[in-house]
Write a protein that holds these residues in place. Sequence first.
Motif, PDB file in Angstrom:
ATOM      1  N   ILE A  81     -12.030   5.401  -8.366  1.00  0.00           N
ATOM      2  CA  ILE A  81     -11.548   5.873  -7.065  1.00  0.00           C
ATOM      3  C   ILE A  81     -10.172   5.280  -6.808  1.00  0.00           C
ATOM      4  N   ILE A  82      -9.177   6.151  -6.621  1.00  0.00           N
ATOM      5  CA  ILE A  82      -7.807   5.703  -6.398  1.00  0.00           C
ATOM      6  C   ILE A  82      -7.230   6.458  -5.197  1.00  0.00           C
ATOM      7  N   THR A  83      -6.022   6.098  -4.785  1.00  0.00           N
ATOM      8  CA  THR A  83      -5.306   6.854  -3.765  1.00  0.00           C
ATOM      9  C   THR A  83      -4.039   7.443  -4.386  1.00  0.00           C
ATOM     10  N   ASN A  84      -3.346   8.257  -3.607  1.00  0.00           N
ATOM     11  CA  ASN A  84      -2.176   8.967  -4.130  1.00  0.00           C
ATOM     12  C   ASN A  84      -0.859   8.297  -3.778  1.00  0.00           C
ATOM     13  N   THR A  85      -0.857   6.955  -3.663  1.00  0.00           N
ATOM     14  CA  THR A  85       0.410   6.247  -3.465  1.00  0.00           C
ATOM     15  C   THR A  85       1.335   6.450  -4.662  1.00  0.00           C
ATOM     16  N   ILE A  86       0.733   6.621  -5.835  1.00  0.00           N
ATOM     17  CA  ILE A  86       1.462   6.952  -7.062  1.00  0.00           C
ATOM     18  C   ILE A  86       0.956   8.307  -7.534  1.00  0.00           C
ATOM     19  N   PRO A  87       1.847   9.250  -7.843  1.00  0.00           N
ATOM     20  CA  PRO A  87       1.365  10.556  -8.307  1.00  0.00           C
ATOM     21  C   PRO A  87       0.688  10.445  -9.661  1.00  0.00           C
ATOM     22  N   VAL A  88      -0.415  11.165  -9.817  1.00  0.00           N
ATOM     23  CA  VAL A  88      -1.143  11.174 -11.082  1.00  0.00           C
ATOM     24  C   VAL A  88      -0.729  12.415 -11.866  1.00  0.00           C
ATOM     25  N   VAL A  89      -0.126  12.211 -13.023  1.00  0.00           N
ATOM     26  CA  VAL A  89       0.308  13.355 -13.831  1.00  0.00           C
ATOM     27  C   VAL A  89      -0.905  14.013 -14.459  1.00  0.00           C
ATOM     28  N   GLU A  90      -0.769  15.292 -14.782  1.00  0.00           N
ATOM     29  CA  GLU A  90      -1.908  16.088 -15.233  1.00  0.00           C
ATOM     30  C   GLU A  90      -2.549  15.528 -16.499  1.00  0.00           C
ATOM     31  N   LYS A  91      -1.755  14.953 -17.375  1.00  0.00           N
ATOM     32  CA  LYS A  91      -2.317  14.434 -18.626  1.00  0.00           C
ATOM     33  C   LYS A  91      -3.233  13.229 -18.396  1.00  0.00           C
ATOM     34  N   ASN A  92      -3.157  12.631 -17.210  1.00  0.00           N
ATOM     35  CA  ASN A  92      -3.975  11.469 -16.899  1.00  0.00           C
ATOM     36  C   ASN A  92      -5.241  11.814 -16.113  1.00  0.00           C
ATOM     37  N   TYR A  93      -5.532  13.111 -15.928  1.00  0.00           N
ATOM     38  CA  TYR A  93      -6.773  13.505 -15.272  1.00  0.00           C
ATOM     39  C   TYR A  93      -7.956  13.274 -16.225  1.00  0.00           C
TER      40      TYR A  93
END
Length: 413
Positions: free
Chosen positions: A370-382
């Motif tokens: 469980i994380i928050t979106n303070t840092i964008p998560v790039v698609e390859k890291n899903y």
Amino acid sequence: MASSLGMQSSPSRTASFLKPSSSLSRCCSRQTSLSFNGARTRISSTNTIKCDIAEPLNFGNGKPTIPVLNGQTFPKFLESARVDKTVNRNDTRLKLFSGTANPALSQEVAWYMGLELGKINIKRFADGEIYVQLQESVRGCDVFLLQPTCPQANENLMELLIMIDACRRASAKNITAVIPYFGYARADRKASFMAGQLLTQGRESIAAKLVANLITEAGANRILACDLHSGQSMGYFDIPVDHVYGQPVILDYLASKTICFSDLVVVSPDVGGVARARAFAKKLSDAPLAIVDKRRQGHNVAEVMNLIGDVKGKVAVMVDDMIDTAGTIAKGAALLHEEGAREVYACCTHAVFSPPAIERLSSGLFQEVIITNTIPVVEKNYFPQLTVLSVASLLGETIWRVHDDCSVSSIFQ
């Protein structure tokens, strides 16, 4: 959206684990059912902190979708009696500008606040130099610049500095740097020991103080940061710092899970995070606390990990401010499974996710990350176990209250 991560809670068979005296409360105390688009039900008391969203998160094919906030919908916890209703939300002297580090979060904040992001031109010359031009007047305005210093950290930090300088030279009345993730915060002291060996003093930088000085000298009047790595980092700034905690968002999500509080144990993945984990545990009905103690006993000796506390048959929630390479938290999770933990959850505010973090987090050690979106998560890291929660409402409300000279701390009480 098509699906929801949160499972429906049944008050007849599942006890909520939130403490009545805390900002989040147990379902057995004045319980009220809150429905989210009919997709899930959360059990909470009337004074529960809630970070409401317009739509639940969708995790089809392991791709988390951050919800788009409706500008007309305010989170439940921001409508509680303790929040002052006198904030002026129609002030045209407030300006929001976004850098290029996390434009999606900036747009969510603007939608929550019912404002448009300011027009700004940011480009890079062929040699990598950054150029910033404000495309609207900010003279006499209260300006908020949204820019985390996430990877690429140096690029994003320099962009923030130039944005601040542009606003200062355009005669902005006040400039607040909104930094959801403050990079270089880990370099906040000189380490006396590493790997069991005494280091020679005076050979390390304290980069957190250096970056604080850079932001101040560029012309910022105030800092708004989310979950700093250590509290003392606020003292490195010679200007006011408002510290926003992502805890309410994560706690709210955990409240939707069908976990009995008597089965819960909060775990600090290292000794340095004990204070953070203890505060988290107090919000979860004073849940038991366990600590992963990692140490080396000599030069080139493998790490020895010991567990302080009982996790046998428990649902372990590991809490940290950030996950970088995930080495520490993955080793800790493996130890928890060895000690008999039934399930392991990982919770953090900042998902740096440097390689090989994704391989470690998706290896089956964790029931959910469980994380928050303070840092964008790039698609390859899903990956399928990933849950992304939005802090846009927290940041947006804090910005309003800073602008209107209202209390910020009352949001988190």
